[in-house]
Design a protein around this motif. Structure first.
Motif, PDB file in Angstrom:
ATOM      1  N   GLY A 116       0.819  -1.213   0.000  1.00  0.00           N
ATOM      2  CA  GLY A 116       0.000   0.000   0.000  1.00  0.00           C
ATOM      3  C   GLY A 116       0.856   1.266   0.000  1.00  0.00           C
ATOM      4  O   GLY A 116       0.851   2.037  -0.953  1.00  0.00           O
ATOM      5  N   ILE A 117       1.601   1.484   1.073  1.00  0.00           N
ATOM      6  CA  ILE A 117       2.486   2.652   1.161  1.00  0.00           C
ATOM      7  C   ILE A 117       3.657   2.480   0.197  1.00  0.00           C
ATOM      8  O   ILE A 117       4.264   1.403   0.130  1.00  0.00           O
ATOM      9  N   ARG A 118       3.970   3.546  -0.521  1.00  0.00           N
ATOM     10  CA  ARG A 118       4.994   3.467  -1.558  1.00  0.00           C
ATOM     11  C   ARG A 118       6.105   4.482  -1.283  1.00  0.00           C
ATOM     12  O   ARG A 118       5.914   5.684  -1.437  1.00  0.00           O
ATOM     13  N   PRO A 119       7.293   4.043  -0.867  1.00  0.00           N
ATOM     14  CA  PRO A 119       8.421   4.966  -0.672  1.00  0.00           C
ATOM     15  C   PRO A 119       9.021   5.359  -2.023  1.00  0.00           C
ATOM     16  O   PRO A 119       8.912   4.620  -3.011  1.00  0.00           O
ATOM     17  N   PHE A 120       9.683   6.513  -2.054  1.00  0.00           N
ATOM     18  CA  PHE A 120      10.305   6.947  -3.299  1.00  0.00           C
ATOM     19  C   PHE A 120      11.485   7.878  -3.008  1.00  0.00           C
ATOM     20  O   PHE A 120      11.581   8.489  -1.943  1.00  0.00           O
ATOM     21  N   ILE A 121      12.376   7.957  -3.979  1.00  0.00           N
ATOM     22  CA  ILE A 121      13.411   8.983  -4.011  1.00  0.00           C
ATOM     23  C   ILE A 121      13.322   9.651  -5.382  1.00  0.00           C
ATOM     24  O   ILE A 121      12.850   9.033  -6.365  1.00  0.00           O
ATOM     25  N   LEU A 157      17.900  25.432 -11.333  1.00  0.00           N
ATOM     26  CA  LEU A 157      17.704  24.843 -10.006  1.00  0.00           C
ATOM     27  C   LEU A 157      17.777  23.329 -10.113  1.00  0.00           C
ATOM     28  O   LEU A 157      17.537  22.745 -11.169  1.00  0.00           O
ATOM     29  N   TYR A 158      18.120  22.711  -8.979  1.00  0.00           N
ATOM     30  CA  TYR A 158      17.965  21.260  -8.882  1.00  0.00           C
ATOM     31  C   TYR A 158      17.435  20.932  -7.497  1.00  0.00           C
ATOM     32  O   TYR A 158      17.588  21.714  -6.542  1.00  0.00           O
ATOM     33  N   GLN A 159      16.761  19.792  -7.403  1.00  0.00           N
ATOM     34  CA  GLN A 159      16.214  19.320  -6.128  1.00  0.00           C
ATOM     35  C   GLN A 159      16.495  17.828  -5.981  1.00  0.00           C
ATOM     36  O   GLN A 159      16.458  17.075  -6.962  1.00  0.00           O
ATOM     37  N   LEU A 160      16.749  17.419  -4.748  1.00  0.00           N
ATOM     38  CA  LEU A 160      16.928  16.014  -4.401  1.00  0.00           C
ATOM     39  C   LEU A 160      16.095  15.728  -3.163  1.00  0.00           C
ATOM     40  O   LEU A 160      16.030  16.562  -2.248  1.00  0.00           O
ATOM     41  N   GLY A 161      15.456  14.559  -3.110  1.00  0.00           N
ATOM     42  CA  GLY A 161      14.672  14.253  -1.924  1.00  0.00           C
ATOM     43  C   GLY A 161      13.966  12.928  -2.025  1.00  0.00           C
ATOM     44  O   GLY A 161      14.267  12.091  -2.881  1.00  0.00           O
ATOM     45  N   ARG A 179       6.666  14.505   1.438  1.00  0.00           N
ATOM     46  CA  ARG A 179       7.964  14.587   0.773  1.00  0.00           C
ATOM     47  C   ARG A 179       8.840  15.649   1.438  1.00  0.00           C
ATOM     48  O   ARG A 179       8.339  16.655   1.937  1.00  0.00           O
ATOM     49  N   VAL A 180      10.141  15.410   1.438  1.00  0.00           N
ATOM     50  CA  VAL A 180      11.118  16.424   1.851  1.00  0.00           C
ATOM     51  C   VAL A 180      12.157  16.529   0.744  1.00  0.00           C
ATOM     52  O   VAL A 180      12.790  15.521   0.392  1.00  0.00           O
ATOM     53  N   ASN A 181      12.334  17.745   0.210  1.00  0.00           N
ATOM     54  CA  ASN A 181      13.317  17.973  -0.850  1.00  0.00           C
ATOM     55  C   ASN A 181      14.305  19.060  -0.436  1.00  0.00           C
ATOM     56  O   ASN A 181      13.962  19.980   0.316  1.00  0.00           O
ATOM     57  N   TYR A 182      15.499  18.953  -0.971  1.00  0.00           N
ATOM     58  CA  TYR A 182      16.487  20.016  -0.846  1.00  0.00           C
ATOM     59  C   TYR A 182      16.568  20.734  -2.187  1.00  0.00           C
ATOM     60  O   TYR A 182      16.767  20.102  -3.232  1.00  0.00           O
ATOM     61  N   MET A 183      16.376  22.088  -2.168  1.00  0.00           N
ATOM     62  CA  MET A 183      16.456  22.887  -3.390  1.00  0.00           C
ATOM     63  C   MET A 183      17.724  23.724  -3.379  1.00  0.00           C
ATOM     64  O   MET A 183      18.054  24.358  -2.383  1.00  0.00           O
ATOM     65  N   GLN A 184      18.397  23.772  -4.518  1.00  0.00           N
ATOM     66  CA  GLN A 184      19.588  24.606  -4.715  1.00  0.00           C
ATOM     67  C   GLN A 184      19.465  25.312  -6.054  1.00  0.00           C
ATOM     68  O   GLN A 184      19.164  24.691  -7.082  1.00  0.00           O
ATOM     69  N   THR A 185      19.690  26.629  -6.065  1.00  0.00           N
ATOM     70  CA  THR A 185      19.683  27.386  -7.310  1.00  0.00           C
ATOM     71  C   THR A 185      21.051  28.026  -7.521  1.00  0.00           C
ATOM     72  O   THR A 185      21.920  27.986  -6.649  1.00  0.00           O
TER      73      THR A 185
END
Length: 226
Positions: A116-121, A157-161, A179-185
């Motif tokens: 049911g629950i689906r993890p992701f990166i 920009l790029y994001q990872l999370g 979700r938790v993302n890190y944004m860098q521009t």
């Protein structure tokens, strides 16, 4: 050169999406929290945004490709002045909003584990446009007498999370996504709500900042599968 590479990669990502199987779309609320050097530049001010996003699954793989488009409002300030029109003592409202729009291609790894629950990166690559708009009105409800863009810029920009997709009903097509993302521009010119000052004659001084956005963005989204 960096921008050209960014746009080329986004084009490649979207070109693959025609092979998609499962499709998802939804609305996301992000709470952007400044970190690292950016926090020392802007303090504890936060950068909320609303995003529209979609994902397409590559057939028979846990890989999803898609995109996100977002609007960010990172500060607003209002000043009252009697120096807008010479020869009158009428007070006018000067509203200044600091905005950004951003868009990115998305690649996500999200296996279905059968529970049911689906993890992701995921990773994102795209562009951001910052701009400050000011409007002059007689009162809150009046049409603007004048409006204009004062400071603006573009950057990559790029994001990872990563995060979790949680079904809201068994076997259903509606998900709550955390979700938790890190944004860098790259570095950009921009204003915050504290960066406009006025002298005794009503003349404005804009203290433009130049820095890269570095944000940790916890978010909540509702996603629909179709």
């Amino acid at each position: 050169m960096k921008k050209t590479i960014s746009y080329l990669l986004i084009f490649v990502l979207f070109s693959f999406s025609v092979q998609a199987q499962e499709k998802m779309a939804g609305l996301r609320f992000n709470a952007g929290l400044p970190i690292a050097e950016f926090r020392s530049e802007v303090g504890s001010q936060w950068f909320p945004s609303l995003n529209l996003g979609f994902l397409h699954q590559l057939s028979n793989t846990p890989i999803y490709l898609g995109g996100e488009f977002g609007y960010m409002l990172y500060g607003t300030a209002m000043h009252r002045s009697t120096d807008v029109i010479n020869g009158t003592d009428q007070r006018f409202r000067i509203r200044r909003n600091n905005n950004a729009i951003h868009f990115a291609g998305v690649i996500r790894l999200m296996p279905d584990l059968g529970v049911g629950i689906r993890p992701f990166i995921e990773g994102q690559l795209g562009a951001i446009h910052t701009y400050t708009r000011s409007k002059v009105r007689e009162n809150r409800l009046a049409e603007p007498m004048a409006a204009g863009t004062e400071v603006y810029d573009w950057s990559h920009l790029y994001q990872l999370g990563g995060g979790l997709m949680i079904p809201l009903e068994k076997g259903g097509d509606t998900f709550l996504e955390l979700r938790v993302n890190y944004m860098q521009t790259g570095t950009m010119d921009f204003l915050t709500s504290q960066d406009a000052s006025y002298d005794n004659q009503g003349a404005v001084t804009l203290n433009t900042r130049n820095a890269a956005f570095q944000l940790l963005s916890p978010s909540l989204a509702v996603k629909f599968r179709f």
